[in-house]
Design a protein around this motif. Structure first.
Motif, PDB file in Angstrom:
ATOM      1  N   GLY A 246       0.810  -1.139  -0.100  1.00  0.00           N
ATOM      2  CA  GLY A 246       0.112  -0.129   0.133  1.00  0.00           C
ATOM      3  C   GLY A 246       0.815   1.273  -0.144  1.00  0.00           C
ATOM      4  O   GLY A 246       0.381   2.536  -0.266  1.00  0.00           O
ATOM      5  N   LEU A 247       2.130   1.114   0.233  1.00  0.00           N
ATOM      6  CA  LEU A 247       3.163   2.038   0.369  1.00  0.00           C
ATOM      7  C   LEU A 247       4.096   2.295  -0.868  1.00  0.00           C
ATOM      8  O   LEU A 247       4.822   2.969  -1.205  1.00  0.00           O
ATOM      9  CB  LEU A 247       3.792   2.124   1.613  1.00  0.00           C
ATOM     10  N   THR A 248       4.589   0.823  -1.334  1.00  0.00           N
ATOM     11  CA  THR A 248       5.581   0.661  -2.260  1.00  0.00           C
ATOM     12  C   THR A 248       4.880  -0.422  -3.418  1.00  0.00           C
ATOM     13  O   THR A 248       4.057  -0.888  -3.034  1.00  0.00           O
ATOM     14  CB  THR A 248       6.880  -0.010  -1.746  1.00  0.00           C
ATOM     15  N   ALA A 249       5.549  -0.384  -4.445  1.00  0.00           N
ATOM     16  CA  ALA A 249       5.170  -1.311  -5.450  1.00  0.00           C
ATOM     17  C   ALA A 249       6.187  -2.626  -5.609  1.00  0.00           C
ATOM     18  O   ALA A 249       7.218  -2.342  -5.239  1.00  0.00           O
ATOM     19  CB  ALA A 249       4.788  -0.617  -6.724  1.00  0.00           C
ATOM     20  N   SER A 250       5.588  -3.605  -6.481  1.00  0.00           N
ATOM     21  CA  SER A 250       6.285  -4.463  -6.958  1.00  0.00           C
ATOM     22  C   SER A 250       5.963  -4.652  -8.314  1.00  0.00           C
ATOM     23  O   SER A 250       4.806  -4.783  -8.521  1.00  0.00           O
ATOM     24  CB  SER A 250       6.370  -5.866  -6.115  1.00  0.00           C
ATOM     25  N   PRO A 251       6.554  -5.196  -9.146  1.00  0.00           N
ATOM     26  CA  PRO A 251       6.068  -5.656 -10.528  1.00  0.00           C
ATOM     27  C   PRO A 251       5.352  -6.804 -10.572  1.00  0.00           C
ATOM     28  O   PRO A 251       5.365  -7.589  -9.459  1.00  0.00           O
ATOM     29  CB  PRO A 251       7.384  -6.034 -11.252  1.00  0.00           C
ATOM     30  N   PHE A 252       4.365  -6.855 -11.412  1.00  0.00           N
ATOM     31  CA  PHE A 252       3.552  -8.039 -11.696  1.00  0.00           C
ATOM     32  C   PHE A 252       2.431  -8.127 -10.674  1.00  0.00           C
ATOM     33  O   PHE A 252       1.627  -9.108 -10.751  1.00  0.00           O
ATOM     34  CB  PHE A 252       4.226  -9.423 -11.598  1.00  0.00           C
ATOM     35  N   LYS A 253       2.326  -7.219  -9.667  1.00  0.00           N
ATOM     36  CA  LYS A 253       1.173  -7.050  -8.845  1.00  0.00           C
ATOM     37  C   LYS A 253       0.507  -5.802  -9.014  1.00  0.00           C
ATOM     38  O   LYS A 253      -0.150  -5.226  -7.942  1.00  0.00           O
ATOM     39  CB  LYS A 253       1.751  -7.051  -7.348  1.00  0.00           C
ATOM     40  N   SER A 254      -0.082  -5.663 -10.178  1.00  0.00           N
ATOM     41  CA  SER A 254      -0.832  -4.361 -10.516  1.00  0.00           C
ATOM     42  C   SER A 254      -1.742  -4.146  -9.628  1.00  0.00           C
ATOM     43  O   SER A 254      -2.194  -3.219  -9.119  1.00  0.00           O
ATOM     44  CB  SER A 254      -1.040  -4.097 -11.987  1.00  0.00           C
ATOM     45  N   ALA A 255      -3.046  -5.144  -9.786  1.00  0.00           N
ATOM     46  CA  ALA A 255      -4.152  -5.101  -9.217  1.00  0.00           C
ATOM     47  C   ALA A 255      -4.019  -4.979  -7.567  1.00  0.00           C
ATOM     48  O   ALA A 255      -4.664  -4.082  -6.954  1.00  0.00           O
ATOM     49  CB  ALA A 255      -5.106  -6.250  -9.428  1.00  0.00           C
ATOM     50  N   TYR A 256      -2.998  -5.979  -7.079  1.00  0.00           N
ATOM     51  CA  TYR A 256      -2.797  -5.826  -5.491  1.00  0.00           C
ATOM     52  C   TYR A 256      -2.359  -4.522  -5.077  1.00  0.00           C
ATOM     53  O   TYR A 256      -2.999  -3.949  -3.862  1.00  0.00           O
ATOM     54  CB  TYR A 256      -1.963  -6.917  -5.189  1.00  0.00           C
ATOM     55  N   VAL A 257      -1.357  -3.939  -5.676  1.00  0.00           N
ATOM     56  CA  VAL A 257      -0.728  -2.746  -5.336  1.00  0.00           C
ATOM     57  C   VAL A 257      -1.847  -1.621  -5.473  1.00  0.00           C
ATOM     58  O   VAL A 257      -1.918  -0.605  -4.496  1.00  0.00           O
ATOM     59  CB  VAL A 257       0.427  -2.539  -6.246  1.00  0.00           C
TER      60      VAL A 257
END
Ligand code: NAD
Length: 257
Positions: free
Chosen positions: A142-153
């Protein structure tokens, strides 16, 4: 501290973090309502276990958090809601251009929109009771991102935004709204990601856990469901009355990097 006389609803709580939070709130004296979308004997048995272990009442209410009407019905059926923990969540990992539409819709509905619907139904009850706590289980994502988790992030950033709005709309009332942002916690949701990750990286289980999963978690330890439950209990305490509209990370230093 005692939460005796308070009723807590925890969405998505027949497993993992939700179940851990339910146990800790019950240990602190709250009557709890646990939930998922199934209606199995073992779901009701979990409620009985919590009630017996902590000497509180505990009910299991079936409601599908992907459906707005079910989210609102869960709160209505509970009949009271002093503490609302929005925890239900699912994950799917794929590049944006290959991300299945139905997975995007399900993640946005379950991980984000459900919190809007339950909060809308719960706030009038909290106002009537003169006290309330909204606790949204967001994520380090909810504060950072990771690739391949578009919907979750996207959903978890949305939950953090919703938390801030809820806090501002209740700022002059004895109600707080905060988001807990866990790093990796070894629950069924995370366990399910291990086999694919092992295959993708050609690594064994321990190596995947240390080098891939906990790569961004400097403590190199999973957070536990008990620690998250304890954080929720703290947010219900008097000491936390002026903590509102913010995030509490339980992530072994992930977001300090
Ligand atoms: P989990 O799979 O053990 O639990 C998810 C819960 O949500 C289960 O009880 C499941 O039945 C419920 N659920 C799923 N779909 C539902 C639906 N349609 N309606 C009602 N309930 C539904 O996973 P978890 O790891 O305990 O995750 C709980 C929350 O914590 C999620 O929101 C997740 O995003 C968040 N989180 C987990 C981690 C982690 O490392 N495990 C890290 C950060 C955030």
């Amino acid at each position: 501290m005692s939460l005796k006389g308070k009723t807590a609803i925890i969405t998505g709580s027949n497993s993992g973090i939700g179940l851990g939070v339910a146990h800790e709130l019950a240990r602190a004296g709250a009557d709890v309502v646990i939930n998922s979308f199934t209606d199995r004997d073992e779901d009701h048995a979990l409620a009985d276990e919590i009630a017996k272990a902590h000497g509180v009442t505990c009910r299991y209410i079936k409601a599908d958090m992907s459906k707005a009407s079910d989210c609102r019905a869960l709160v209505e059926q509970a009949g009271a809601c002093d503490i609302l923990v929005n925890n239900a969540g699912i994950q799917h990992v794929a590049p944006i251009d290959e991300f299945p539409l139905e997975k995007w819709d399900a993640i946005i509905a379950i991980n984000m929109s459900s919190a809007f619907h339950t909060t809308a139904a719960a706030l009038p009850m909290m106002r009537k009771a003169g006290w309330g706590r909204v606790i949204n289980i967001a994520s380090a994502h909810g504060l950072t991102a990771s690739p391949f988790k578009s919907a979750y992030v996207a959903a978890k950033h949305g939950v953090v935004g919703l938390t801030k709005v809820t806090a501002l709309e209740t700022a002059r009332e004895p109600i707080t709204a905060n988001a807990i942002c866990p790093g990796y916690v070894l629950t069924p949701l995370v366990e399910a990601q291990i086999p694919d990750t092992m295959e993708k990286y050609g690594m064994g289980r321990d190596e995947v856990i240390e080098k891939v999963m906990l790569e961004r978690q400097p403590s190199k330890e999973f957070a536990t469901v008990e620690q998250l439950g304890g954080t929720a209990v703290f947010l219900c305490s008097d000491a936390a009355s002026q903590i509102t509209g913010t995030t509490i990370s339980v992530d072994g230093g992930w977001t300090a990097l």
